[in-house]
Design an enzyme around this catalytic site. Structure first.
Site, PDB file in Angstrom:
ATOM      1  N   TYR A 139      -1.055   0.595  13.096  1.00 29.06           N
ATOM      2  CA  TYR A 139       0.028   1.581  13.019  1.00 29.06           C
ATOM      3  C   TYR A 139       0.673   1.818  14.388  1.00 29.06           C
ATOM      4  O   TYR A 139       1.308   2.846  14.597  1.00 29.06           O
ATOM      5  CB  TYR A 139      -0.498   2.913  12.484  1.00 29.06           C
ATOM      6  CG  TYR A 139      -0.769   2.960  10.991  1.00 29.06           C
ATOM      7  CD1 TYR A 139      -1.671   2.097  10.401  1.00 29.06           C
ATOM      8  CD2 TYR A 139      -0.129   3.893  10.187  1.00 29.06           C
ATOM      9  CE1 TYR A 139      -1.939   2.147   9.043  1.00 29.06           C
ATOM     10  CE2 TYR A 139      -0.392   3.953   8.821  1.00 29.06           C
ATOM     11  CZ  TYR A 139      -1.295   3.082   8.261  1.00 29.06           C
ATOM     12  OH  TYR A 139      -1.564   3.143   6.914  1.00 29.06           O
TER      13      TYR A 139
ATOM     14  N   LYS B 299     -13.080  -6.325  11.218  1.00 25.84           N
ATOM     15  CA  LYS B 299     -12.930  -7.642  10.582  1.00 25.84           C
ATOM     16  C   LYS B 299     -13.075  -8.661  11.706  1.00 25.84           C
ATOM     17  O   LYS B 299     -12.198  -9.503  11.938  1.00 25.84           O
ATOM     18  CB  LYS B 299     -11.565  -7.710   9.873  1.00 25.84           C
ATOM     19  CG  LYS B 299     -11.341  -8.966   9.062  1.00 25.84           C
ATOM     20  CD  LYS B 299     -12.258  -9.098   7.868  1.00 25.84           C
ATOM     21  CE  LYS B 299     -12.026 -10.435   7.170  1.00 25.84           C
ATOM     22  NZ  LYS B 299     -13.089 -10.774   6.209  1.00 25.84           N
TER      23      LYS B 299
ATOM     24  N   ASP C 128     -14.259  -6.159   4.243  1.00 26.07           N
ATOM     25  CA  ASP C 128     -14.331  -6.653   2.858  1.00 26.07           C
ATOM     26  C   ASP C 128     -15.709  -6.367   2.267  1.00 26.07           C
ATOM     27  O   ASP C 128     -15.838  -5.860   1.143  1.00 26.07           O
ATOM     28  CB  ASP C 128     -13.971  -8.142   2.788  1.00 26.07           C
ATOM     29  CG  ASP C 128     -14.674  -8.979   3.855  1.00 26.07           C
ATOM     30  OD1 ASP C 128     -15.199  -8.403   4.825  1.00 26.07           O
ATOM     31  OD2 ASP C 128     -14.713 -10.208   3.713  1.00 26.07           O
TER      32      ASP C 128
ATOM     33  N   ASP D  77      -7.758   3.750   6.155  1.00 23.89           N
ATOM     34  CA  ASP D  77      -6.828   4.275   5.148  1.00 23.89           C
ATOM     35  C   ASP D  77      -7.195   3.703   3.770  1.00 23.89           C
ATOM     36  O   ASP D  77      -7.272   4.424   2.778  1.00 23.89           O
ATOM     37  CB  ASP D  77      -5.400   3.886   5.534  1.00 23.89           C
ATOM     38  CG  ASP D  77      -4.377   4.472   4.581  1.00 23.89           C
ATOM     39  OD1 ASP D  77      -4.535   5.644   4.201  1.00 23.89           O
ATOM     40  OD2 ASP D  77      -3.428   3.762   4.202  1.00 23.89           O
TER      41      ASP D  77
ATOM     42  N   ASP E 288      -9.154   5.698   0.397  1.00 26.21           N
ATOM     43  CA  ASP E 288      -8.641   5.750  -0.984  1.00 26.21           C
ATOM     44  C   ASP E 288      -9.741   5.329  -1.949  1.00 26.21           C
ATOM     45  O   ASP E 288      -9.933   5.944  -3.012  1.00 26.21           O
ATOM     46  CB  ASP E 288      -7.443   4.811  -1.156  1.00 26.21           C
ATOM     47  CG  ASP E 288      -6.104   5.529  -1.007  1.00 26.21           C
ATOM     48  OD1 ASP E 288      -6.055   6.472  -0.202  1.00 26.21           O
ATOM     49  OD2 ASP E 288      -5.132   5.142  -1.681  1.00 26.21           O
TER      50      ASP E 288
HETATM   51  N1  GGG Z   1      -0.640  13.641   2.544  1.00 27.72           N
HETATM   52  C1  GGG Z   1      -0.702  12.262   2.911  1.00 27.72           C
HETATM   53  C2  GGG Z   1       0.584  11.537   2.723  1.00 27.72           C
HETATM   54  O1  GGG Z   1       1.617  12.104   2.499  1.00 27.72           O
HETATM   55  N2  GGG Z   1       0.496  10.225   2.874  1.00 27.72           N
HETATM   56  C3  GGG Z   1       1.628   9.397   2.710  1.00 27.72           C
HETATM   57  C4  GGG Z   1       1.416   7.998   3.117  1.00 27.72           C
HETATM   58  O2  GGG Z   1       2.078   7.114   2.614  1.00 27.72           O
HETATM   59  N3  GGG Z   1       0.522   7.722   4.031  1.00 27.72           N
HETATM   60  C5  GGG Z   1       0.232   6.428   4.483  1.00 27.72           C
HETATM   61  C6  GGG Z   1      -0.815   6.439   5.529  1.00 27.72           C
HETATM   62  O3  GGG Z   1      -1.286   7.498   5.914  1.00 27.72           O
HETATM   63  O4  GGG Z   1      -1.202   5.371   5.965  1.00 27.72           O
END
Ligand code: GGG
Length: 357
Positions: free
Chosen positions: A138, A189, A222, A246, A250
Site C-alpha cells: 500500500y 511470502k 498461503d 488485510d 477477512d
Molecule cells: N471500514 C473499512 C473500510 O471502509 N474498508 C474499505 C476498504 O476497501 N478497505 C481496503 C483496505 O483496507 O485494504
C-alpha cells in the site's frame, strides 16, 4: 470528569448506520459509567462529498482532525466511483497521513455465533492480527504508461523499509508478550518474494531477541490460510504485511461467523496523532438503507477506542454487554439472527444499563 473529543466520519453505504449505532452505545456507556464524556463531531466526508466537491475530504482534512482524541470511522467505497479513488481519498489519507502504522484486528467467536469451522466454539479463534498499515503493498508506489496501447505497463511496487518493519515487528512482539500465550506467528511470502519478504524474516529474528519470553514461528501466507482453517487453535498473535493481513483478517472474520463482527484499530502507538477505529467491513451497498447492518464490529472497535483512550473498564463493560446480547440471540441476519441494527443497538444499551457491576 475526563472529556474526550471524538471525530466521527460515517462516510459511505452502511457506514452512517453503524456509526450512528456506535455513537448511541458509546454515549449510553459514558452516561452509565459517569467518569468520562464524549464530545462527538461528525464530518460529512466520503463519496457524496466527493460528488459535490471532487475530493473525498478537504485539503486541510488532517489539520481539522488533528485536535481530536480519536476518530470513529464507518466505511468507504461506492458502486459508482472507482474504489481506488474512495479508498486513497479518505481512509488511506488518514491512516498514512497520521502514521497509524499499527492496524490491530482481534478475532474471537462471540457467544451465540456459530463458526463455519467444526470443533470450535465460543471464545475460540482468540487471535489478534497485526497489519502493517503504512507501507508495503500500500505504499502507493507505481505508475501506468502507454495507456491503451499494446505496450501498456502498470507497476505496483511494494516498499518495505527497515524502520517500517522493525516498528511493526516490535509492536507485534510486545502485543504477543502481553497476551497469556505469548506466541507470535510472522507471516510472509519469503520463498517467492526474495527481497523485502526475506528482510521481514531477518528483522523478525532480530527483534525476537528483545523478547526472549515470546515464542514465535514463521508461515508463508498461503499455508497460513490452511493453518487458520484446519489448525486454528495453534495460533494467537499474528503479524503480516499490509496486503497479506488485510486478506487474512477477512478470512478470520468469516471463520468467526461474519465480517460484520470484526473490528480494527489504526493506531499511532507514539500518540503523535489521533488513532482511528472502524469496523473491518466496507460500505456493503447491497444492504445499505435496509436497517440490517451488523453494528457489532462498530461496537467492538468502540471498545478498542476506549482502551486506547485509557478507559479499559468501560471497554470491558461494553464487550460484556455485546457478549450478553449475542448470547441472547439478538443478532442481525449475517450471523443468523432476525434483528435489525436498531434492535441490536437498543439491546446493547439495555445490557449496559442493566449491568449492575
Ligand atoms: N471500514 C473499512 C473500510 O471502509 N474498508 C474499505 C476498504 O476497501 N478497505 C481496503 C483496505 O483496507 O485494504
Amino acid at each position: 470528569m475526563r472529556a474526550y473529543k471524538i471525530a466521527a466520519i460515517p462516510a459511505d453505504g452502511i457506514g452512517p448506520e453503524v456509526i450512528a449505532a456506535g455513537v448511541d452505545v458509546l454515549q449510553a456507556l459514558a452516561g452509565r459509567v459517569g467518569a468520562f464524556s464524549l464530545d462527538v463531531t461528525t464530518f460529512d466526508w466520503g463519496t457524496d462529498y466527493y460528488k459535490r466537491t471532487g475530493v473525498m475530504m478537504p485539503a486541510d482534512g488532517l489539520a481539522q482532525l488533528r485536535p481530536f482524541d480519536a476518530i470513529y470511522f464507518g466505511a468507504v467505497g461506492a458502486p459508482d466511483v472507482p474504489d481506488h479513488i474512495t479508498l486513497w481519498g479518505l481512509r488511506l489519507q488518514i491512516c498514512q497521513g497520521f502514521d497509524q502504522y499499527a492496524n490491530v484486528r482481534p478475532t474471537r467467536i462471540l457467544p451465540g455465533i456459530t463458526s463455519p469451522l467444526r470443533n470450535v466454539g465460543v471464545g475460540d479463534l482468540d487471535w489478534v492480527i497485526v497489519r502493517e498499515n503504512s507501507e508495503g503493498e500500500y505504499a502507493g508506489n507505481g505508475g501506468r504508461t502507454h495507456r491503451g496501447m499494446p505496450e501498456e505497463v502498470g507497476t505496483e511496487v511494494a516498499i518495505f523499509t527497515r524502520v517500517g518493519v522493525e516498528r511493526i515487528m516490535r509492536y507485534a512482539f510486545k502485543l504477543a508478550q502481553a497476551r497469556p500465550r505469548k506466541f507470535l506467528t510472522v507471516v510472509t511470502k519469503s520463498n517467492a518474494q526474495r527481497f523485502g519478504m526475506v528482510m521481514w524474516d531477518e528483522i523478525a529474528a532480530e527483534v525476537a531477541t528483545e523478547f526472549p519470553d515470546v515464542a514465535w514461528d514463521k508461515m508463508l501466507v498461503d499455508a497460513m490460510t490452511v493453518r487458520m482453517t484446519l489448525d486454528p487453535k495453534s495460533l494467537d498473535t499474528i503479524v503480516a504485511t499490509n496486503l497479506h493481513a488485510d486478506i487474512l483478517s477477512d478470512l478470520a472474520g468469516a471463520l468467526a461467523g461474519s465480517i460484520g463482527v470484526a473490528p480494527t484499530a489504526n493506531i499511532n502507538p507514539e500518540r503523535r496523532s489521533p488513532s482511528m477505529f472502524e469496523p473491518i467491513h466496507g460500505s456493503a451497498f447491497d444492504i445499505a438503507g435496509k436497517g440490517i447492518a451488523n453494528p457489532v464490529a462498530t461496537f467492538w472497535t468502540g471498545a478498542q477506542m476506549l482502551e486506547h483512550l485509557g478507559e479499559p473498564e468501560a471497554a470491558a463493560r461494553l464487550m460484556r454487554a455485546v457478549d450478553a446480547v449475542c448470547a441472547a440471540g439478538v443478532m442481525t441476519p449475517d450471523v443468523g439472527g432476525a434483528a435489525t441494527t436498531r434492535q441490536v443497538t437498543e439491546a446493547v444499551i439495555g445490557a449496559i444499563h442493566g449491568a449492575n457491576d
